[in-house]
Every structure is written in C-alpha cells, then in structure tokens.
Design a protein around this motif. Structure first.
Motif, PDB file in Angstrom:
ATOM      1  N   VAL A   3       0.852  -1.197   0.000  1.00 30.27           N
ATOM      2  CA  VAL A   3       0.000   0.000   0.000  1.00 30.27           C
ATOM      3  C   VAL A   3       0.885   1.244   0.000  1.00 30.27           C
ATOM      4  O   VAL A   3       0.615   2.233  -0.697  1.00 30.27           O
ATOM      5  N   ALA A   4       1.994   1.183   0.747  1.00 28.76           N
ATOM      6  CA  ALA A   4       2.918   2.330   0.801  1.00 28.76           C
ATOM      7  C   ALA A   4       3.541   2.576  -0.580  1.00 28.76           C
ATOM      8  O   ALA A   4       3.638   3.725  -1.027  1.00 28.76           O
ATOM      9  N   ILE A   5       3.943   1.494  -1.250  1.00 30.76           N
ATOM     10  CA  ILE A   5       4.538   1.635  -2.596  1.00 30.76           C
ATOM     11  C   ILE A   5       3.522   2.265  -3.559  1.00 30.76           C
ATOM     12  O   ILE A   5       3.842   3.165  -4.329  1.00 30.76           O
ATOM     13  N   LEU A   6       2.273   1.801  -3.458  1.00 32.81           N
ATOM     14  CA  LEU A   6       1.222   2.361  -4.324  1.00 32.81           C
ATOM     15  C   LEU A   6       1.005   3.845  -4.008  1.00 32.81           C
ATOM     16  O   LEU A   6       0.811   4.662  -4.915  1.00 32.81           O
ATOM     17  N   GLY A   7       1.059   4.173  -2.712  1.00 36.35           N
ATOM     18  CA  GLY A   7       0.863   5.566  -2.279  1.00 36.35           C
ATOM     19  C   GLY A   7       1.892   6.484  -2.910  1.00 36.35           C
ATOM     20  O   GLY A   7       1.578   7.612  -3.302  1.00 36.35           O
ATOM     21  N   GLU A   8       3.136   5.987  -3.020  1.00 36.77           N
ATOM     22  CA  GLU A   8       4.201   6.794  -3.643  1.00 36.77           C
ATOM     23  C   GLU A   8       3.868   7.097  -5.104  1.00 36.77           C
ATOM     24  O   GLU A   8       4.337   8.074  -5.662  1.00 36.77           O
ATOM     25  N   LYS A   9       3.068   6.234  -5.717  1.00 33.69           N
ATOM     26  CA  LYS A   9       2.664   6.470  -7.119  1.00 33.69           C
ATOM     27  C   LYS A   9       1.312   7.175  -7.184  1.00 33.69           C
ATOM     28  O   LYS A   9       0.656   7.175  -8.229  1.00 33.69           O
ATOM     29  N   ASN A  10       0.876   7.658  -6.022  1.00 36.79           N
ATOM     30  CA  ASN A  10      -0.425   8.336  -5.907  1.00 36.79           C
ATOM     31  C   ASN A  10      -1.611   7.419  -6.235  1.00 36.79           C
ATOM     32  O   ASN A  10      -2.647   7.870  -6.725  1.00 36.79           O
ATOM     33  N   SER A  11      -1.444   6.138  -5.994  1.00 40.27           N
ATOM     34  CA  SER A  11      -2.542   5.173  -6.154  1.00 40.27           C
ATOM     35  C   SER A  11      -2.980   4.713  -4.769  1.00 40.27           C
ATOM     36  O   SER A  11      -2.127   4.333  -3.953  1.00 40.27           O
ATOM     37  N   HIS A  12      -4.273   4.757  -4.522  1.00 40.06           N
ATOM     38  CA  HIS A  12      -4.771   4.404  -3.190  1.00 40.06           C
ATOM     39  C   HIS A  12      -5.824   3.310  -3.304  1.00 40.06           C
ATOM     40  O   HIS A  12      -6.949   3.585  -3.757  1.00 40.06           O
ATOM     41  N   PRO A  13      -5.467   2.067  -2.939  1.00 38.49           N
ATOM     42  CA  PRO A  13      -6.423   0.966  -3.051  1.00 38.49           C
ATOM     43  C   PRO A  13      -7.747   1.309  -2.363  1.00 38.49           C
ATOM     44  O   PRO A  13      -7.754   1.734  -1.212  1.00 38.49           O
ATOM     45  N   THR A  14      -8.826   1.149  -3.106  1.00 40.46           N
ATOM     46  CA  THR A  14     -10.145   1.545  -2.580  1.00 40.46           C
ATOM     47  C   THR A  14     -11.172   0.449  -2.821  1.00 40.46           C
ATOM     48  O   THR A  14     -11.279  -0.099  -3.914  1.00 40.46           O
ATOM     49  N   LEU A  15     -11.914   0.170  -1.755  1.00 40.05           N
ATOM     50  CA  LEU A  15     -12.954  -0.870  -1.801  1.00 40.05           C
ATOM     51  C   LEU A  15     -14.327  -0.222  -1.736  1.00 40.05           C
ATOM     52  O   LEU A  15     -14.555   0.666  -0.919  1.00 40.05           O
ATOM     53  N   LEU A  16     -15.227  -0.694  -2.604  1.00 39.56           N
ATOM     54  CA  LEU A  16     -16.632  -0.304  -2.472  1.00 39.56           C
ATOM     55  C   LEU A  16     -17.399  -1.499  -1.910  1.00 39.56           C
ATOM     56  O   LEU A  16     -17.432  -2.574  -2.519  1.00 39.56           O
ATOM     57  N   LEU A  17     -17.996  -1.266  -0.753  1.00 40.99           N
ATOM     58  CA  LEU A  17     -18.766  -2.314  -0.086  1.00 40.99           C
ATOM     59  C   LEU A  17     -20.239  -1.984  -0.264  1.00 40.99           C
ATOM     60  O   LEU A  17     -20.657  -0.868   0.064  1.00 40.99           O
ATOM     61  N   ILE A  18     -20.992  -2.942  -0.789  1.00 39.41           N
ATOM     62  CA  ILE A  18     -22.425  -2.679  -1.006  1.00 39.41           C
ATOM     63  C   ILE A  18     -23.233  -3.524  -0.013  1.00 39.41           C
ATOM     64  O   ILE A  18     -23.069  -4.747   0.034  1.00 39.41           O
ATOM     65  N   ARG A  19     -24.049  -2.829   0.773  1.00 37.02           N
ATOM     66  CA  ARG A  19     -24.894  -3.560   1.740  1.00 37.02           C
ATOM     67  C   ARG A  19     -26.359  -3.265   1.456  1.00 37.02           C
ATOM     68  O   ARG A  19     -26.765  -2.116   1.393  1.00 37.02           O
ATOM     69  N   VAL A  20     -27.148  -4.338   1.306  1.00 38.72           N
ATOM     70  CA  VAL A  20     -28.592  -4.185   1.101  1.00 38.72           C
ATOM     71  C   VAL A  20     -29.278  -4.510   2.426  1.00 38.72           C
ATOM     72  O   VAL A  20     -29.126  -5.619   2.948  1.00 38.72           O
ATOM     73  N   GLY A  21     -30.012  -3.545   2.964  1.00 39.35           N
ATOM     74  CA  GLY A  21     -30.744  -3.778   4.214  1.00 39.35           C
ATOM     75  C   GLY A  21     -29.840  -3.663   5.430  1.00 39.35           C
ATOM     76  O   GLY A  21     -28.742  -3.092   5.370  1.00 39.35           O
ATOM     77  N   GLU A  22     -30.310  -4.229   6.548  1.00 37.20           N
ATOM     78  CA  GLU A  22     -29.625  -4.037   7.841  1.00 37.20           C
ATOM     79  C   GLU A  22     -29.374  -5.375   8.537  1.00 37.20           C
ATOM     80  O   GLU A  22     -29.565  -5.486   9.749  1.00 37.20           O
ATOM     81  N   ARG A  23     -29.030  -6.413   7.819  1.00 36.12           N
ATOM     82  CA  ARG A  23     -28.780  -7.719   8.469  1.00 36.12           C
ATOM     83  C   ARG A  23     -27.646  -7.589   9.481  1.00 36.12           C
ATOM     84  O   ARG A  23     -26.591  -7.037   9.167  1.00 36.12           O
ATOM     85  N   GLU A  24     -27.868  -8.127  10.666  1.00 33.67           N
ATOM     86  CA  GLU A  24     -26.882  -8.013  11.742  1.00 33.67           C
ATOM     87  C   GLU A  24     -25.532  -8.626  11.328  1.00 33.67           C
ATOM     88  O   GLU A  24     -24.473  -8.066  11.604  1.00 33.67           O
ATOM     89  N   ASP A  25     -25.587  -9.782  10.640  1.00 35.48           N
ATOM     90  CA  ASP A  25     -24.353 -10.457  10.183  1.00 35.48           C
ATOM     91  C   ASP A  25     -23.539  -9.558   9.252  1.00 35.48           C
ATOM     92  O   ASP A  25     -22.316  -9.472   9.364  1.00 35.48           O
ATOM     93  N   ASP A  26     -24.265  -8.901   8.318  1.00 37.48           N
ATOM     94  CA  ASP A  26     -23.596  -8.020   7.353  1.00 37.48           C
ATOM     95  C   ASP A  26     -22.952  -6.835   8.070  1.00 37.48           C
ATOM     96  O   ASP A  26     -21.809  -6.459   7.776  1.00 37.48           O
ATOM     97  N   ILE A  27     -23.709  -6.265   9.021  1.00 32.74           N
ATOM     98  CA  ILE A  27     -23.205  -5.076   9.731  1.00 32.74           C
ATOM     99  C   ILE A  27     -21.957  -5.431  10.538  1.00 32.74           C
ATOM    100  O   ILE A  27     -20.975  -4.690  10.565  1.00 32.74           O
ATOM    101  N   SER A  28     -21.972  -6.613  11.136  1.00 28.64           N
ATOM    102  CA  SER A  28     -20.814  -7.023  11.937  1.00 28.64           C
ATOM    103  C   SER A  28     -19.587  -7.304  11.030  1.00 28.64           C
ATOM    104  O   SER A  28     -18.466  -6.903  11.356  1.00 28.64           O
ATOM    105  N   TYR A  29     -19.830  -7.943   9.888  1.00 25.66           N
ATOM    106  CA  TYR A  29     -18.743  -8.194   8.926  1.00 25.66           C
ATOM    107  C   TYR A  29     -18.215  -6.851   8.394  1.00 25.66           C
ATOM    108  O   TYR A  29     -16.997  -6.650   8.267  1.00 25.66           O
ATOM    109  N   GLU A  30     -19.161  -5.928   8.138  1.00 21.96           N
ATOM    110  CA  GLU A  30     -18.780  -4.591   7.643  1.00 21.96           C
ATOM    111  C   GLU A  30     -17.858  -3.882   8.648  1.00 21.96           C
ATOM    112  O   GLU A  30     -16.835  -3.308   8.262  1.00 21.96           O
TER     113      GLU A  30
END
Ligand code: NAP
Length: 286
Positions: A22-49
C-alpha cells in the motif's frame, strides 16, 4: 500432542506485506479503494462490515460503503455496479450476500467487472481458478487454507491431500488451488464410501463439510496435518469445527482450531485482493 496452527501469525505476516505494498502504491499516488455494497440491515452483514472497516483502516485501504434499502430494485443495483465498474477510483467491489428475493443473485454476480471482483462472485473468476495459474481472484476461504499451509511451511508439492467437501465456495476451488501447488488431490463428499479409510491415508486433510465435530479420531492418523474450515454451532452456543478438535489434536501432527484458524484469515485475503486489483490497475503488477 499435535501442534495448533493458529491463524493470527499468518494474518500478521500478510498484513505487513499488504502495508508495504500500500505504501509503494501511495508513492505512485494510487490508493487501493474498496466499495462495499450492503442491502438492508442484516446483523451479520453489519458485523462483517465493521470488521472490514477496522481492517481497512489498519492497512491504509480506503473504503466506501454503499447502503441500499431492503426493497432496492434490480435496476438500481445494476446502476450501482455500472457506476462502480467504470469508476477509476474503485479497485475492488463486494456485495454482502444473501440478497433479498427480488434481486437475482446470478445476474448480479455477472454484473461485477472481473478485474474488481475481489470476492470471486463472477463465474469468470471461478473459471480462472479451474484453469489454474492464479490470474483472477480465487474465493477467500480456499485461499486462506493455502496461505496457512504455506506460512507453516507444509510441503504441498507431491503431497497427498484429501479435501472433505465439494461446494463451489470451498471444496472444489480449494482442490484446484492445491492442484496448482502440485499436490495430489482427492475430494470426499456425502456419498464417499468409508471416508475414514480415505482421509487417514492422506498427508494433509482439509475438512469443509459443515457438520459439527463430525470427523473424529478414526478419520486421522499420526503425522497428518489437518485444516478445519468448518464453522458450526456445537449445540451449546459455541463455535466448533467439522473436526472433533479435542479428540484429534493428540493423534495428528498439527491442526488448525475452528476459532482463530482459517476464518481469521479470510478478511485479510479479501483486502489483499483489493490491493492486488489496485496494483494491476496501476501497472505495478501484470
Ligand atoms: P456446503 O455448501 O454445505 O457443502 C458441504 C459439503 O460437505 C458438500 O459437498 C457435502 O457433500 C459435504 N458433506 C456433507 N456431509 C458430509 C458427510 N457426512 N461426509 C462427507 N461429506 C459431507 O458447505 P460449505 O459452504 O462448503 O462450508 C463448509 C464448512 O465451512 C461449513 O462449516 C461452513 O460454515 C464453513 N465455512 C467456513 C468459512 C471460513 O471462513 N472459515 C467460510 C465458508 C464456509 P455433497 O456435495 O455430497 O452434499
């Protein structure tokens, strides 16, 4: 007494590697980014999130959470994926499953750009696992099994490995990853005749059958390495594996615990995939 193969040092080892990349990527101005999509409010999903958010912070990975209402339509979900697939600032996409009934999971799995499919939802990535050569993203749990075996320097080349379980999320892809490591792989399932006679001859046994403490000492022999993927309720509200850990640890050479074993590593593997996706996108790796 067999050795306990804990997941924690594996996680620590992987985290150090991820942080430096991640540090090497940062030097190249690249920042690993995750999009997490959650549908609804399931307790399991919220805890994993929560766990993913904490891990992202620790590793320097950016994360955006897209919350969708429980009655979201296919059209709306399709639009979210279309936007995320073309967004140059999103490297990995994951949607929590199971999804509500109005959403067709098979269609959704095909919507995700395979290059951003860090949780191996798209059949194209699963196909790549079966082709061999690790060009795509394998499912996280089978990958976690491989990482644990490698970390503890358990030889895979030429080893006789029995995988108990043939699901598409664990058993089958794991068998393919082990083949890629040049192991000789056998797969057992619910119709296997006399499973103990098969498992007890292996060098390494991986249990992924989803049956609490099902595999007792007669399934194993001395000098074996046992990886227990199972996460089950033992009937008393406690987590247990597919292997009867207490009965087996004295018999085998080494075994992973149900808690603090394979399951502990999977989130780190998922985030490793985000970094890998960013590295590919930035041209750091092919
Ligand atoms: P699954 O889809 O239910 O598949 C279970 C497999 O085990 C099937 O192939 C089944 O055979 C086989 N099986 C069932 N009973 C058997 C028996 N008595 N003897 C031999 N084989 C038997 O389960 P899964 O999703 O692969 O998960 C397996 C286990 O791993 C579960 O405990 C699950 O909770 C755990 N898991 C853990 C993680 C983690 O992060 N650690 C992640 C995913 C899953 P058939 O094909 O013949 O029915």
């Amino acid at each position: 007494m067999g050795v306990k193969l804990a997941g924690k040092p594996v996680v620590e080892y992987l985290r150090e590697d991820i942080k430096s990349r991640v540090a090497i990527l940062g030097e190249k101005n690249s920042h690993p980014t995750l999009l997490l999509i959650r549908v609804g409010e399931r307790e399991d999903d919220i805890s994993y999130e929560r766990s993913i958010l904490k891990n992202c912070e620790l590793l320097g990975i950016k994360i955006n959470v897209k919350q969708l209402p429980i009655d979201v339509t296919m059209e709306e979900v399709t639009n979210v994926f279309a936007e995320a697939n073309t967004d140059k600032n999103v490297h990995g996409i994951m949607i929590f499953r199971p999804l509500p009934a109005q959403l067709d999971v098979d269609v959704i799995c095909n919507l995700i750009d395979p290059a951003k499919d860090i949780d191996c939802m798209n059949p194209i990535n699963l196909e790549k696992v079966f082709e061999g050569g690790s060009t795509g993203f394998a499912p996280c749990t089978p990958k976690a099994v491989i990482e644990i075996l490698k970390y503890y320097e358990i030889p895979l080349k030429g080893a006789n490995v029995v995988v108990a379980g043939r699901s598409l999320v664990v058993g089958k892809p794991l068998a393919m990853l082990l083949l890629d490591e040049n192991a000789t792989v056998s797969i057992c399932h619910s119709r296997t005749k006399d499973m103990p006679s098969v498992t007890s001859k292996a060098d390494i046994v991986v249990a992924a059958i989803g049956k609490a403490k099902f595999m007792t000492e007669n399934y194993f022999s001395q000098d074996q390495i046992v990886v227990d993927v199972g996460i089950n309720d033992d009937g008393n509200g406690k987590i247990c594996g597919d292997v009867d850990y207490d009965a087996v640890i004295d018999k085998v050479k080494a075994i992973t615990p149900a808690l603090g074993g394979v399951g502990l590593i999977t989130t780190t593997i998922l985030l490793n995939h985000v970094v890998q996706a960013c590295e590919k996108f930035s041209g750091v790796i092919e």
